[in-house]
Design an enzyme around this catalytic site. Structure first.
Site, PDB file in Angstrom:
ATOM      1  N   LYS A 160       0.836  -1.209   0.000  1.00  0.00           N
ATOM      2  CA  LYS A 160       0.000   0.000   0.000  1.00  0.00           C
ATOM      3  C   LYS A 160       0.868   1.255   0.000  1.00  0.00           C
ATOM      4  CE  LYS A 160      -1.724   1.706   3.931  1.00  0.00           C
ATOM      5  NZ  LYS A 160      -1.479   3.139   4.193  1.00  0.00           N
ATOM      6  N   ASN A 161       1.825   1.327   0.916  1.00  0.00           N
ATOM      7  CA  ASN A 161       2.593   2.567   1.052  1.00  0.00           C
ATOM      8  C   ASN A 161       3.475   2.831  -0.161  1.00  0.00           C
ATOM      9  OD1 ASN A 161       1.391   3.067   3.447  1.00  0.00           O
ATOM     10  ND2 ASN A 161       3.171   2.650   4.737  1.00  0.00           N
ATOM     11  N   CYS A 211      -4.448  13.817  12.598  1.00  0.00           N
ATOM     12  CA  CYS A 211      -4.679  12.440  12.189  1.00  0.00           C
ATOM     13  C   CYS A 211      -4.834  11.615  13.442  1.00  0.00           C
ATOM     14  CB  CYS A 211      -3.489  11.978  11.366  1.00  0.00           C
ATOM     15  SG  CYS A 211      -3.469  10.234  11.079  1.00  0.00           S
ATOM     16  N   ARG A 255       0.272  14.995  12.675  1.00  0.00           N
ATOM     17  CA  ARG A 255       1.285  14.690  11.655  1.00  0.00           C
ATOM     18  C   ARG A 255       1.489  15.880  10.742  1.00  0.00           C
ATOM     19  NH1 ARG A 255      -0.731   8.814   9.639  1.00  0.00           N
ATOM     20  NH2 ARG A 255       1.258   8.682   8.562  1.00  0.00           N
ATOM     21  N   ASP A 289       4.560   0.683  11.917  1.00  0.00           N
ATOM     22  CA  ASP A 289       3.349   0.069  11.365  1.00  0.00           C
ATOM     23  C   ASP A 289       3.166  -1.386  11.813  1.00  0.00           C
ATOM     24  OD1 ASP A 289       2.670   2.400  10.125  1.00  0.00           O
ATOM     25  OD2 ASP A 289       3.197   1.769   8.103  1.00  0.00           O
ATOM     26  N   ARG A 348      -8.654  -0.034   4.021  1.00  0.00           N
ATOM     27  CA  ARG A 348      -7.642   0.904   3.503  1.00  0.00           C
ATOM     28  C   ARG A 348      -6.307   0.187   3.268  1.00  0.00           C
ATOM     29  NH1 ARG A 348      -6.069   4.816   7.296  1.00  0.00           N
ATOM     30  NH2 ARG A 348      -4.591   5.141   5.622  1.00  0.00           N
TER      31      ARG A 348
HETATM   32  C1  UD1 Z   1       4.566   6.897   6.276  1.00  0.00           C
HETATM   33  C2  UD1 Z   1       3.652   5.721   6.098  1.00  0.00           C
HETATM   34  C3  UD1 Z   1       3.109   5.259   7.437  1.00  0.00           C
HETATM   35  C4  UD1 Z   1       4.238   4.995   8.404  1.00  0.00           C
HETATM   36  C5  UD1 Z   1       5.189   6.180   8.484  1.00  0.00           C
HETATM   37  C6  UD1 Z   1       6.427   5.898   9.304  1.00  0.00           C
HETATM   38  C7  UD1 Z   1       2.704   6.063   3.895  1.00  0.00           C
HETATM   39  C8  UD1 Z   1       1.503   6.398   3.076  1.00  0.00           C
HETATM   40  N1  UD1 Z   1       2.550   6.107   5.224  1.00  0.00           N
HETATM   41  O1  UD1 Z   1       3.791   7.959   6.823  1.00  0.00           O
HETATM   42  O2  UD1 Z   1       2.335   4.076   7.231  1.00  0.00           O
HETATM   43  O3  UD1 Z   1       3.718   4.739   9.686  1.00  0.00           O
HETATM   44  O4  UD1 Z   1       5.632   6.550   7.158  1.00  0.00           O
HETATM   45  O5  UD1 Z   1       7.096   4.797   8.817  1.00  0.00           O
HETATM   46  O6  UD1 Z   1       3.749   5.730   3.371  1.00  0.00           O
HETATM   47  N2  UD1 Z   1       7.013  14.534  10.547  1.00  0.00           N
HETATM   48  C9  UD1 Z   1       7.185  15.881  10.801  1.00  0.00           C
HETATM   49  N3  UD1 Z   1       7.034  16.760   9.769  1.00  0.00           N
HETATM   50  C10 UD1 Z   1       6.759  16.355   8.501  1.00  0.00           C
HETATM   51  C11 UD1 Z   1       6.594  14.978   8.235  1.00  0.00           C
HETATM   52  C12 UD1 Z   1       6.730  14.088   9.283  1.00  0.00           C
HETATM   53  O7  UD1 Z   1       7.438  16.265  11.945  1.00  0.00           O
HETATM   54  O8  UD1 Z   1       6.656  17.191   7.611  1.00  0.00           O
HETATM   55  C13 UD1 Z   1       7.163  13.562  11.651  1.00  0.00           C
HETATM   56  C14 UD1 Z   1       5.857  12.773  11.902  1.00  0.00           C
HETATM   57  O9  UD1 Z   1       5.001  13.473  12.781  1.00  0.00           O
HETATM   58  C15 UD1 Z   1       6.398  11.519  12.513  1.00  0.00           C
HETATM   59  C16 UD1 Z   1       7.744  11.306  11.788  1.00  0.00           C
HETATM   60  O10 UD1 Z   1       8.088  12.569  11.242  1.00  0.00           O
HETATM   61  O11 UD1 Z   1       6.669  11.706  13.891  1.00  0.00           O
HETATM   62  C17 UD1 Z   1       7.714  10.281  10.678  1.00  0.00           C
HETATM   63  O12 UD1 Z   1       6.629  10.529   9.819  1.00  0.00           O
HETATM   64  P1  UD1 Z   1       6.677  10.181   8.262  1.00  0.00           P
HETATM   65  O13 UD1 Z   1       7.805   9.227   8.011  1.00  0.00           O
HETATM   66  O14 UD1 Z   1       6.643  11.436   7.481  1.00  0.00           O
HETATM   67  O15 UD1 Z   1       5.307   9.414   8.064  1.00  0.00           O
HETATM   68  P2  UD1 Z   1       4.360   9.459   6.802  1.00  0.00           P
HETATM   69  O16 UD1 Z   1       5.160   9.641   5.554  1.00  0.00           O
HETATM   70  O17 UD1 Z   1       3.220  10.358   7.061  1.00  0.00           O
END
Ligand code: UD1
Length: 426
Positions: A22-23, A123, A128, A313, A405
Site C-alpha cells: 500500500k505505502n 490524524c 502529523r 506500522d 484501507r
Molecule cells: C509513512 C507511512 C506510514 C508509516 C510512516 C512511518 C505512507 C503512506 N505512510 O507515513 O504508514 O507509519 O511513514 O514509517 O507511506 N514529521 C514531521 N514533519 C513532517 C513529516 C513528518 O514532523 O513534515 C514527523 C511525523 O510526525 C512523525 C515522523 O516525522 O513523527 C515520521 O513521519 P513520516 O515518516 O513522514 O510518516 P508518513 O510519511 O506520514
C-alpha cells in the site's frame, strides 16, 4: 456498516499470497503526474486508499484504466496517463480522506511549476505535520505560501533549480515528495538523512525506470540530477512487508504454519528477527517466507524506529501477539505520539497492558476473550483482528473501513488458512 466476525481458536495452516505494498503504491501513483506518457503499475493492491488516490489523480487530469481482473485474483494493473494537468489543486475533501494525498505536491510542482494542496488535518495517530515536505521543497527553490487551509508551492520561472536539504527527522512522505520534485529540477539536489524504507527504494527504482537520475538509492544520502523530461514505463509494485508481517503475527498468536508467498525477506529483517526472538521459526523459502509457531511465545523488548529499525506500522500487531507471551514485554513507540489506541480495546478482551507516555508494558495473560471492539486506525484494527483469532468466543471488529484501507481481501486470505472469520453487512 460492515463488521468482521471472528470465532477464535483455529490454528492457521497453508499459504497466504502477499499483495502489493500500500505505502509503495501511494508513492508510485503520483509519478503519473511527472510525464505525459503512459505509466502502467502492476501488482497494485485492491484497497480503498488506492481507489481514492486514483480519483484524486483523475481530478488533476490523469486518466486511469484498470485491466480486467479474474475473480479471486490478487492485485491489478492500472495504466495512468496525464497528458496535461487539468488542475494543480488537491482539494480539502480528498486530502482529508487520505493524508497521502500530500504526495501530489512534489510532482505537480515539478511538472507544472505550481501546486496547491489542502493542509491535512490532525490524524488519529497523532499530529502529523507537513513542515518537512515544505522545507525540503523550499531548499530546492520553491516559494511556499499558506492561506485559507491550503499550501501553495511555486517554482520561480516555472522550474525548480534544485538544492540540498538535510532532514532533521527521518520522514518517509517528505523524502518521497522531495524525490518526485527533484527529478525534474534544473540542477542537482542532495537529500541528507533521507528515509531508506524499501518503499522509498521502490519509488527511486520507478523514477529511474522513467528516466530519472538518482544515486545513493537505499542509503540516507540521495543525489538527484534533474532531467528535462521523464517517459512512461511499466513497473511492478513491491510486496507489502507490513501485510506479510501482520499475517506472521497471526500465526504467532494462533499457532500453526503459514507460507507468506511473495514476501521479500531482505525488506523484513527487523520484523523476522523479532518474530524469531518471540520463538517463531522463520524460514526463507524460494517463494517467500514460512513462519511456524509451535511453542509458547516469548516476551520481547521492541522500540520502533525508521528503517532498517522495527517499523511503527507493526507495533500494534506485535502488541496483540505479546498479550499471550509468557512474561512481560516492553514496547516503545518513537515515531508517532498517539499510537496506542488499540490498548483500551485489547484490555476489553482480557489483555493486561500499562501505558506510560510512549512506552507500554504488556503482561502476558493465559488467554483472551472475544468482544465487540473498534479501533481508530488501520494497524490498530489489525491488532484487534489478531487478538480475535486467538480469543475464546466471538469477536466483532467494527469500523472495517480502516482495514479496507490497507488489507486486500483480509477475510478471504485468513479463512483460506483455516481462520473462522467473515464479513457481515448491517
Ligand atoms: C509513512 C507511512 C506510514 C508509516 C510512516 C512511518 C505512507 C503512506 N505512510 O507515513 O504508514 O507509519 O511513514 O514509517 O507511506 N514529521 C514531521 N514533519 C513532517 C513529516 C513528518 O514532523 O513534515 C514527523 C511525523 O510526525 C512523525 C515522523 O516525522 O513523527 C515520521 O513521519 P513520516 O515518516 O513522514 O510518516 P508518513 O510519511 O506520514
Amino acid at each position: 456498516m460492515d463488521s468482521i466476525h471472528i470465532v477464535g481458536g483455529q490454528r492457521l495452516e497453508g499459504q497466504i499470497p502477499i499483495s502489493g505494498a500500500k505505502n509503495s503504491a501511494l508513492a508510485l501513483l503520483p509519478c503519473a503526474l511527472l510525464t505525459n506518457e503512459k505509466l502502467t503499475l502492476a501488482n497494485l493492491p485492491r484497497l480503498a486508499d488506492v481507489d481514492n488516490f486514483s480519483h484524486l489523480l483523475n481530478g488533476l487530469g490523469a486518466s486511469t484504466k484498470v485491466d480486467g481482473v479474474k475473480p479471486g485474483e490478487i492485485g491489478r494493473r492500472m495504466t495512468l496517463q496525464a497528458k496535461d494537468l487539468a488542475s494543480t489543486v488537491a482539494p480539502y475533501d480528498m486530502v482529508r480522506k487520505m493524508r497521502a494525498s500530500i504526495l501530489v505536491l512534489g510532482p505537480m510542482l515539478a511538472r507544472a511549476g505550481e501546486a496547491t494542496v489542502s493542509l491535512p488535518g490532525g490524524c488519529a495517530i497523532g499530529d502529523r505535520p507537513i513542515d518537512l515536505h515544505l522545507r525540503a521543497l523550499e531548499a530546492m527553490g520553491a516559494e511556499i505560501e499558506l492561506a485559507a487551509g491550503y499550501v501553495k508551492a511555486t517554482a520561480p520561472k516555472g522550474r525548480l533549480p534544485g538544492g540540498d536539504y538535510s532532514f532533521p527527522v527521518v520522514s518517509v512522505g517528505a523524502t518521497e515528495n522531495a524525490l518526485m520534485a527533484a527529478v525534474l529540477a534544473k540542477g542537482k539536489t542532495q537529500l541528507f538523512n533521507a528515509a531508506r524504507e524499501p518503499e522509498i527504494v521502490d519509488l527511486c527504482n520507478l523514477l529511474v525506470a522513467m528516466g530519472g537520475r538518482i544515486d545513493g538509492i537505499g542509503s540516507s544520502h540521495l543525489i538527484i540530477r534533474g532531467v528535462e523530461g521523464l517517459h512512461g514505463c511499466e513497473y511492478e509494485v513491491m510486496p507489502d512487508r507490513i501485510e506479510a508481517g501482520s499475517y506472521a503475527c497471526a500465526v504467532g498468536i494462533t499457532g500453526g504454519s503459514i507460507e507468506l508467498v511473495g514476501a521479500r525477506p531482505h525488506d523484513m529483517l527487523a520484523i523476522t528477527n523479532a518474530l524469531a526472538a518471540a520463538g517463531l521459526i522463520v524460514e526463507f523459502s524460494g517463494k517467500g517466507i514460512r513462519v511456524t509457531a509451535d511453542k509458547p511465545l516469548r516476551p520481547l523488548a521492541i522500540s520502533t524506529a525508521p528503517y532498517p529499525g522495527f517499523p511503527t506500522d507493526m507495533q500494534a500487531q506485535f502488541m496483540a501477539m505479546m498479550c499471550l507471551a509468557q512474561g512481560e514485554s516492553f514496547l516503545e513507540e518513537t515515531i508517532f505520539e498517539n499510537r496506542y489506541m488499540h490498548v483500551p480495546e485489547l484490555r476489553r478482551m482480557g489483555a493486561s497492558i500499562d501505558v506510560r507516555g510512549r512506552s507500554a508494558i504488556v503482561h502476558g495473560v493465559a488467554g483472551l476473550t472475544g468482544a465487540k471492539v473498534m479501533a481508530t486506525d488501520l494497524r490498530a484494527s489489525m491488532s484487534l483482528v489478531l487478538a480475535g483469532l486467538a480469543a475464546e468466543g466471538e469477536t466483532e471488529v467494527l469500523r472495517v473501513y480502516h482495514l479496507d484501507r490497507g488489507y486486500e481481501r483480509l477475510e478471504e486470505k485468513l479463512s483460506a488458512v483455516g481462520a473462522n472469520i467473515e464479513r457481515r453487512g448491517s
